[in-house]
Scaffold this motif. Structure first.
Motif, short mmCIF file in Angstrom:
data_model
loop_
_atom_site.label_atom_id
_atom_site.label_comp_id
_atom_site.label_asym_id
_atom_site.label_seq_id
_atom_site.Cartn_x
_atom_site.Cartn_y
_atom_site.Cartn_z
N LEU A 165 -4.04 -1.07 -17.09
CA LEU A 165 -4.03 -0.43 -15.71
C LEU A 165 -2.62 -0.38 -15.15
O LEU A 165 -2.11 0.33 -14.47
N LEU A 178 -6.28 5.93 -16.17
CA LEU A 178 -6.37 4.77 -15.24
C LEU A 178 -7.75 4.47 -14.85
O LEU A 178 -8.09 3.30 -14.90
N GLY A 193 -9.25 2.78 -17.76
CA GLY A 193 -8.84 1.21 -17.99
C GLY A 193 -9.39 0.54 -16.89
O GLY A 193 -9.91 -0.81 -17.03
N TRP A 194 -9.89 0.96 -15.68
CA TRP A 194 -10.66 0.20 -14.60
C TRP A 194 -12.19 -0.25 -15.20
O TRP A 194 -12.55 -1.20 -14.62
N ALA A 247 -11.58 -3.69 -16.02
CA ALA A 247 -11.13 -4.76 -15.17
C ALA A 247 -12.26 -6.05 -15.05
O ALA A 247 -11.92 -6.89 -15.05
#
Length: 493
Positions: free
Chosen positions: A164, A313, A316-317, A320
């Protein structure tokens, strides 16, 4: 009288005293960016290749060089702490990492960037084991779970936050800021270490470096990790590069083990001191668990990018929530481990991770992001229970002089385990793609580019088959985890 002498001090019973808390702050500040740097650069490979006008195979060494340097530095930890002291080695390692980060940001060519990444990795490789050694010595058995839950923070969050942070920097700033961002935080860690760490009192000026041991183990680990990384990057399992690296690495590591067991004293890692059920079962379980969870963290972003066509991106979230789940259970797990032992807490954590993983085996091309993020949140809840439990359990019954060897050995196994998991999942995914997608060679980009109506479904089937393999490795990890001795049994031994 004897029971009174053996009782821990009051602060060990009630919580973490100010001195131990300061030490934990110093360790976390120093380690967090070194661990983040293992993953933060991955998303910038394309940008680096364009900026330096070089091939992907060449620029990949920016990542590989750092990983290999980390692996080669870890075995030096035990001897360097005995010879020079933990505080000294902490400051030296952190200084190397800061210097390497600055030079990486100033790099003028690919060779210079690779060399500076190696320097950065040499410093970063020793920080985690040196920090763990200091914390374990200070905490004692009664506070091991809480301390390990603190030191687990960087290791748990780095694979989630690294992509991230890297994606945000690449999208909005120069790639050089991926290295510059290390400097202020690590400088604060260096200042905190100078002010808070006590002077070294445990030094052995006569400690000799096991030269043969370092010549066997460090290159052996580097070769093994490199071979597994090549498999993870898509190399064939029958290719000369993979086979040569893995066979040579395994042979060197086995030769080191035989050398260390024969050497009466002064071995790079005193393997004889680690012949305890707690260390063997806890680190064995952590090896297999690392293989499973790191494989999972590679597959999720790949699924998002290849099947769903999402950006780096956005993919990648999806990871999280794993970090959020881990943060919820981590501090509670540490206290429970100190009170009841890590046996059932680690097993319960593995079962929760398994539930989240099994949820991922039901994916289809239309599955919403909320479901995937929910599954990763469940994985994170279990992850926050496993890491501190197994790390604390691995030190049960070990004498103080074995702490350095245990820390070094555990860090080596976790690093090799994560590389092993990445490689296995990449190879399994390639095989599944060849089986599911007609005419595909196993190359993800090639399979996704076919653009037929059935391609997303066929690729999803390949991913779900691979998720079943991660679940199988996780179930295998439960065997040594269930064999970890409970708190009462460890106390009696």
């Amino acid at each position: 009288m004897i029971a009174t002498q053996k009782a821990p001090p009051p602060e060990a019973e009630t919580g973490i005293d100010p001195h131990l808390r300061n030490l934990a702050i110093v360790v976390v500040l120093g380690v967090v960016m070194t661990v983040l740097d293992s993953t933060i650069v991955n998303v910038a490979i394309t940008a680096l290749g364009k900026d330096f006008d070089t091939s992907l195979s060449t620029i990949q060494w920016v990542v590989t060089g750092y990983t290999l340097a980390l692996s080669m530095a870890i075995p030096m930890t035990g001897w360097s702490v005995r010879r020079f002291g933990a505080r000294t080695m902490w400051l030296v390692s952190l200084g190397l990492f800061i210097g390497g980060s600055l030079l990486c940001g100033l790099a003028w060519s690919v060779p210079s960037l690779i060399v500076f990444r190696v320097l950065q990795g040499l410093g970063g490789g020793m920080l985690m084991p040196v920090g763990q050694t200091m914390l374990v010595r200070e905490a004692g058995p009664s506070r091991m779970g809480r301390v390990m839950s603190i030191v687990s923070v960087p290791a748990m969050l780095a694979p989630v936050l690294g992509p991230l942070l890297g994606g945000a920097i690449v999208d909005h700033l120069s790639w050089r800021w991926m290295f510059y961002v290390n400097i202020p935080l690590c400088a604060a860690a260096l200042l905190a270490a100078v002010r808070m760490l006590p002077r070294d009192t445990e030094r052995d000026a006569d400690a000799r470096l096991d030269v043969l041991g370092i010549l066997l183990l460090s290159p052996g680990l580097a070769a093994l990790v490199y071979g597994l990384s090549e498999a993870g990057n898509g190399s064939s399992l029958t290719g000369a590069r993979f086979l040569t690296s893995v066979i040579a690495g395994a042979a060197l590591v086995i030769a080191f083990a035989l050398h260390a067991l024969r050497k009466r004293e002064g071995a790079l890692i005193e393997l004889r001191l680690l012949r305890t059920r707690a260390f063997t079962t806890a680190t064995g379980g952590f090896f297999l668990y690392s293989a499973s969870v790191f494989g999972l963290m590679i597959l999720i972003p790949l699924f998002a990018r290849i099947v769903r066509g999402e950006s780096a991106l956005d993919s990648g979230w999806l990871l999280a929530p794993m970090g959020a789940g881990a943060m919820i259970t981590m501090s509670v797990a540490g206290r429970l481990v100190d009170r009841f032992g890590g046996h059932w807490i680690a097993a319960g954590g593995a079962a929760i991770v398994l539930i989240g993983t099994l949820g991922l085996t039901t994916l289809d091309p239309t599955t919403g992001r909320a479901f995937i993020m929910g599954a990763m949140f469940v994985v994170g809840l279990g992850h926050g229970m496993i890491a501190p439990s197994l790390m604390a359990a691995s030190y049960q019954g070990l004498p103080r002089e074995a702490v350095g060897a245990a820390t070094t050995g555990a860090n080596i196994l976790i690093r090799v385990g994560s590389s092993f998991g990445t490689a296995v999942m990449a190879v399994v995914l390639q095989i599944a793609i060849r089986h599911e997608v007609p005419g595909a060679s196993g190359n993800l980009a090639e399979a996704a580019s076919q653009h037929t109506a059935d391609t997303p479904t066929l690729l999803t089937n390949a991913f779900t088959e691979t998720f079943w393999w991660t679940a199988a490795i996780l179930m295998a990890a439960l065997l040594p985890i269930l064999a970890v001795p409970g708190k009462a049994k460890a106390a009696e031994s």
